[in-house]
Design a protein around this motif. Structure first.
Motif, mmCIF file in Angstrom:
data_model
loop_
_atom_site.group_PDB
_atom_site.id
_atom_site.type_symbol
_atom_site.label_atom_id
_atom_site.label_comp_id
_atom_site.label_asym_id
_atom_site.label_seq_id
_atom_site.Cartn_x
_atom_site.Cartn_y
_atom_site.Cartn_z
ATOM 1 N N TRP A 1 18.788 12.929 -6.384
ATOM 2 C CA TRP A 1 19.848 13.209 -7.368
ATOM 3 C C TRP A 1 19.528 12.514 -8.695
ATOM 4 N N ALA A 2 19.071 11.265 -8.628
ATOM 5 C CA ALA A 2 18.788 10.501 -9.844
ATOM 6 C C ALA A 2 17.655 11.116 -10.659
ATOM 7 N N THR A 3 16.665 11.688 -9.988
ATOM 8 C CA THR A 3 15.493 12.236 -10.683
ATOM 9 C C THR A 3 15.568 13.743 -10.882
ATOM 10 N N GLU A 4 16.658 14.355 -10.389
ATOM 11 C CA GLU A 4 16.777 15.818 -10.391
ATOM 12 C C GLU A 4 15.592 16.457 -9.667
ATOM 13 N N GLY A 5 15.163 15.802 -8.576
ATOM 14 C CA GLY A 5 14.136 16.361 -7.708
ATOM 15 C C GLY A 5 12.709 16.220 -8.197
ATOM 16 N N LEU A 6 12.454 15.385 -9.204
ATOM 17 C CA LEU A 6 11.099 15.247 -9.717
ATOM 18 C C LEU A 6 10.190 14.556 -8.696
ATOM 19 N N VAL A 7 9.070 15.181 -8.398
ATOM 20 C CA VAL A 7 8.128 14.657 -7.403
ATOM 21 C C VAL A 7 6.740 14.557 -8.035
ATOM 22 N N PRO A 8 6.050 13.451 -7.862
ATOM 23 C CA PRO A 8 4.704 13.301 -8.435
ATOM 24 C C PRO A 8 3.687 14.228 -7.773
ATOM 25 N N HIS A 9 2.647 14.583 -8.530
ATOM 26 C CA HIS A 9 1.535 15.322 -7.938
ATOM 27 C C HIS A 9 0.699 14.428 -7.038
ATOM 28 N N LEU A 10 0.585 13.154 -7.410
ATOM 29 C CA LEU A 10 -0.285 12.226 -6.674
ATOM 30 C C LEU A 10 0.372 10.857 -6.639
ATOM 31 N N THR A 11 0.349 10.239 -5.461
ATOM 32 C CA THR A 11 0.825 8.873 -5.304
ATOM 33 C C THR A 11 -0.314 8.032 -4.737
ATOM 34 N N VAL A 12 -0.647 6.975 -5.447
ATOM 35 C CA VAL A 12 -1.710 6.075 -4.997
ATOM 36 C C VAL A 12 -1.069 4.858 -4.348
ATOM 37 N N LEU A 13 -1.402 4.626 -3.098
ATOM 38 C CA LEU A 13 -0.901 3.468 -2.367
ATOM 39 C C LEU A 13 -2.050 2.478 -2.190
ATOM 40 N N LEU A 14 -1.935 1.339 -2.857
ATOM 41 C CA LEU A 14 -2.926 0.276 -2.711
ATOM 42 C C LEU A 14 -2.446 -0.628 -1.583
ATOM 43 N N ASP A 15 -2.981 -0.397 -0.400
ATOM 44 C CA ASP A 15 -2.505 -1.060 0.809
ATOM 45 C C ASP A 15 -3.252 -2.373 1.026
ATOM 46 N N ARG B 1 -0.243 14.429 -0.711
ATOM 47 C CA ARG B 1 0.197 13.823 -1.970
ATOM 48 C C ARG B 1 -0.288 12.391 -2.131
ATOM 49 N N TYR B 2 -0.558 11.731 -1.047
ATOM 50 C CA TYR B 2 -0.914 10.321 -1.078
ATOM 51 C C TYR B 2 -2.422 10.092 -1.075
ATOM 52 N N LEU B 3 -2.847 9.110 -1.835
ATOM 53 C CA LEU B 3 -4.188 8.548 -1.746
ATOM 54 C C LEU B 3 -4.006 7.099 -1.320
ATOM 55 N N VAL B 4 -4.385 6.782 -0.083
ATOM 56 C CA VAL B 4 -4.212 5.432 0.452
ATOM 57 C C VAL B 4 -5.553 4.711 0.400
ATOM 58 N N LEU B 5 -5.557 3.549 -0.249
ATOM 59 C CA LEU B 5 -6.791 2.793 -0.440
ATOM 60 C C LEU B 5 -6.635 1.367 0.073
ATOM 61 N N ASP B 6 -7.718 0.840 0.608
ATOM 62 C CA ASP B 6 -7.761 -0.550 1.049
ATOM 63 C C ASP B 6 -7.887 -1.430 -0.193
ATOM 64 N N ALA B 7 -6.812 -2.102 -0.549
ATOM 65 C CA ALA B 7 -6.788 -2.858 -1.802
ATOM 66 C C ALA B 7 -7.504 -4.199 -1.713
ATOM 67 N N THR B 8 -8.154 -4.486 -0.566
ATOM 68 C CA THR B 8 -9.000 -5.675 -0.516
ATOM 69 C C THR B 8 -10.401 -5.368 -1.045
ATOM 70 N N LEU B 9 -10.688 -4.082 -1.309
ATOM 71 C CA LEU B 9 -11.984 -3.702 -1.868
ATOM 72 C C LEU B 9 -12.070 -4.150 -3.329
ATOM 73 N N PRO B 10 -13.281 -4.228 -3.882
ATOM 74 C CA PRO B 10 -13.439 -4.652 -5.279
ATOM 75 C C PRO B 10 -12.672 -3.728 -6.231
ATOM 76 N N THR C 1 -12.633 5.274 -7.463
ATOM 77 C CA THR C 1 -12.053 6.222 -6.502
ATOM 78 C C THR C 1 -10.781 6.856 -7.052
ATOM 79 N N ILE C 2 -9.934 6.033 -7.666
ATOM 80 C CA ILE C 2 -8.674 6.552 -8.219
ATOM 81 C C ILE C 2 -8.953 7.506 -9.375
ATOM 82 N N GLU C 3 -9.873 7.129 -10.250
ATOM 83 C CA GLU C 3 -10.191 7.988 -11.396
ATOM 84 C C GLU C 3 -10.707 9.341 -10.934
ATOM 85 N N ALA C 4 -11.546 9.339 -9.904
ATOM 86 C CA ALA C 4 -12.081 10.603 -9.389
ATOM 87 C C ALA C 4 -10.955 11.464 -8.814
ATOM 88 N N ALA C 5 -10.025 10.831 -8.083
ATOM 89 C CA ALA C 5 -8.932 11.584 -7.476
ATOM 90 C C ALA C 5 -8.003 12.159 -8.541
#
Length: 210
Positions: A102-116, A163-172, A179-183
């Motif tokens: 409701w707050a966003t009027e249904g706006l959804v990102p094309h890509l979500t990057v999760l730095l896990d 929609r998600y790109l999940v990355l191991d955030a312990t990497l350099p 990787t993110i730029e390519a995605a």
């Protein structure tokens, strides 16, 4: 994520880099209420305050940028509320999703990057970033709370792998940035003719971006 902006601009994409909460004058006041206090906040009140910040952010910053044809990169969005206020505060994720939708009027990102990253590592990094200023109210929460938040993000990513790109955030950092730029570049090539994100009904598990 803001490190992406120069390369995207070089490639001819106008870019807006923003964040939540607190990217607007009103949002900064809400951020103080949410994070720069030691006072307890009821979980539902917390969810409503984040939704208020996001509604104003989307209305005054994100949607106008999308309508101008800009690429929007935001540090946190709806999924953060699903993970923190839903999983972390053990509120109904479906109810938080409805509020956010409701707050966003249904706006959804094309890509979500999760730095896990493991919780203890993430909190140590947050402490280093804060320097002598200390952690904010959410960062000072218990390890159990942060473990629930991490698990919440992981469930959201598993529910929407497209929609998600999940990355191991312990990497350099350099490796993560490449990787993110390519995605993002690949995603933009697919979306170039599609225009801004459309309003969308989040999936059942919802759900939880960029």
């Amino acid at each position: 994520m803001s490190a992406l902006a120069p390369s995207l601009r070089t490639a001819g994409h106008p870019v807006l880099v923003t964040h939540e909460p607190g990217a607007t004058p009103i949002g900064r006041q809400i951020r103080k209420l949410l994070l720069e206090t030691d006072a307890p906040i009821a979980p539902r009140s917390e969810a409503l305050l984040f939704a208020a910040d996001r509604a104003h952010h989307v209305s005054t910053v994100i949607r106008p940028a999308l309508e101008r044809g800009e690429v929007v990169i935001t540090d946190r969005f709806v999924d953060s509320s699903l993970a923190y206020q839903g999983a972390g505060r053990t509120l109904s994720v479906d109810e938080v999703a409805k509020l956010s939708r409701w707050a966003t009027e249904g706006l959804v990102p094309h890509l979500t990057v999760l730095l896990d990253v493991p919780v203890t590592v993430g909190l140590a990094r947050a402490g280093n970033r804060a320097g002598g200023l200390g952690l904010d109210r959410l960062e000072r929460e218990t390890l159990v709370f942060h473990e629930r938040v991490r698990e919440g993000f992981q469930k959201l990513a598993a529910a929407e792998p497209q929609r998600y790109l999940v990355l191991d955030a312990t990497l350099p950092q350099a490796e993560l940035a490449t990787t993110i730029e390519a995605a993002v570049t690949r995603m933009l090539s697919y979306q170039r003719s599609a225009g801004p994100p459309k309003s969308a009904e989040p999936p059942e598990t919802r759900r939880r971006v960029t």
